[in-house]
Design an enzyme around this catalytic site. Structure first.
Site: not given
Ligand code: MLT
Length: 372
Positions: A257, A308
């Site tokens: 992430h 995810d």
């Molecule tokens: C999200 O929940 O949108 C994802 O983890 C992606 C992010 O935060 O960059």
């Protein structure tokens, strides 16, 4: 001027909606762990939009308003039938349908605060109807109207299947909705804010955000995770499959992430649900494959799973078609997009960064007939 690739580490706005500090995610100061264990998705919607948890009366009012606004104009549903419905990805269909919804909202371009809030409720209410209607229409089935006595999570599953879901399914789905609702300045939320900062309307902001969420480097990753699990097929194949990918320097979806260092705090809740649900459905191998992949990728690449990764086996266990995983992300995240859109309007400034130009120096125009 020097560019920061991917705006990594750049602070682009102030916001009082959600925060990620030291790998802890909070919505308006409430730890996501607390909300995932205790809150309904409707409470979280209220929290994100109003900056406080609702009283029982406020919660009922929101639930009633969501129920009242759930119906989608028949013209928009008919439009689905004009699409190459078995070829088109549901995210593309939903993106187009949300844009169409704006055409049928007489307040679409009314920019007063109350009108924008009413549009937020309408969009939040209609997204589940759109996703479930599309899922049914493409199978030759009629869309199903929501039931007044069911909550948001239960209604989604009911509208999808026509059957009232079991408590464990509602619990898992509600938790997934809560966990996906907002996430600071992720790519789709930033897209929504950039769009409405031009003083464009709420429908444009959400349409743009769905376009951004669709990509496999963002919301599209959960579907890719399920594709990978299906391709691997069994726990015995995990080792060779993942090592081959790692040796070829290929990306393993659902890991790492941009913001978290030690790990995504949402993943553990989904891991737990994945273990429970896959046991119930007799498909524990999906959970076992997932934990084995997690062990390899975490120990060899230092990358922990993100939201995810385990959401894939959770949604699969709920009997949901794999290409609906990302639209479900949108059904939840629209609450966050709308919160950010309303916040952006409140304290707006056009978002217009600069580019570090790397093209040729000054050139002189040569007429086309003289170009060699
Ligand atoms: C999200 O929940 O949108 C994802 O983890 C992606 C992010 O935060 O960059």
């Amino acid at each position: 001027m020097t560019a920061t690739r991917g705006l990594e580490g750049v602070v682009a706005t102030t916001s009082s909606i959600s925060s990620i500090i030291d790998d802890t995610l909070t919505y308006v100061g409430y730890n996501i762990d607390d909300l995932a264990e205790n809150a309904s998705f409707e409470e979280v919607i209220y929290l994100l939009w109003h900056g406080q948890l609702p009283t029982a009366g406020q919660l009922n009012e929101l639930k009633e308003q969501l129920a009242k606004d759930a119906a989608v104009p028949q013209e928009v549903l008919n439009q689905f039938k004009t699409f190459p419905i078995n070829k088109v990805h549901p995210m593309a269909a939903i993106r187009t349908a949300v844009s169409s919804l704006g055409l049928f909202d007489e307040e679409a371009d009314v920019m007063e605060k109350d009108a924008n809030y009413r549009k937020a409720v309408r969009l939040q209410a209609k997204l589940p109807t759109l996703v479930t209607a599309f899922a049914r229409i493409r199978k030759g089935l009629e869309p199903i109207a929501p039931k007044r006595d069911l909550g948001f999570a239960a209604n989604f599953l009911y509208m999808l299947t026509g059957e009232e879901p079991k408590d464990i399914a509602v619990e898992a789905f509600n938790k997934a909705l809560v966990l996906h609702a907002d996430h600071e300045l992720n790519a789709s939320t930033f897209t929504a804010r950039v769009c409405v900062a031009t003083l464009s309307d709420v429908y444009s902001g959400v349409t743009a955000a769905i376009g951004a969420l669709k990509g496999p480097l963002h919301g599209g990753a959960n579907e890719q995770v399920m594709k990978m699990l299906t391709e691997i097929g069994s726990v015995e194949n995990v080792d060779s499959y993942i090592h081959e990918k790692l040796n070829n320097k290929e990306k393993i979806m659902g890991f790492g992430h941009r913001v978290y260092r030690k790990g995504d705090p949402r993943a553990k809740h989904l891991r737990e649900m994945s273990e429970k649900l896959t046991k119930l459905t007799g498909e524990s191998h999906f959970y076992e494959m997932s934990t084995k992949i997690e062990n390899i990728v975490t120990s060899e690449k230092g990358l922990p799973p993100n939201v995810d990764f385990y959401s894939a086996s959770v949604y699969h266990s709920l009997g949901i078609d794999h290409d609906l995983f990302t639209p479900i992300f949108a059904v939840s995240r629209v609450s966050g997009w709308l919160a950010h859109i309303l916040e952006q309007y409140e304290n707006n400034r056009l978002i217009r960064p600069r580019a570090d130009y790397t093209g040729p120096g000054m050139q002189t125009y040569v007429p086309v007939e003289k170009r060699g």
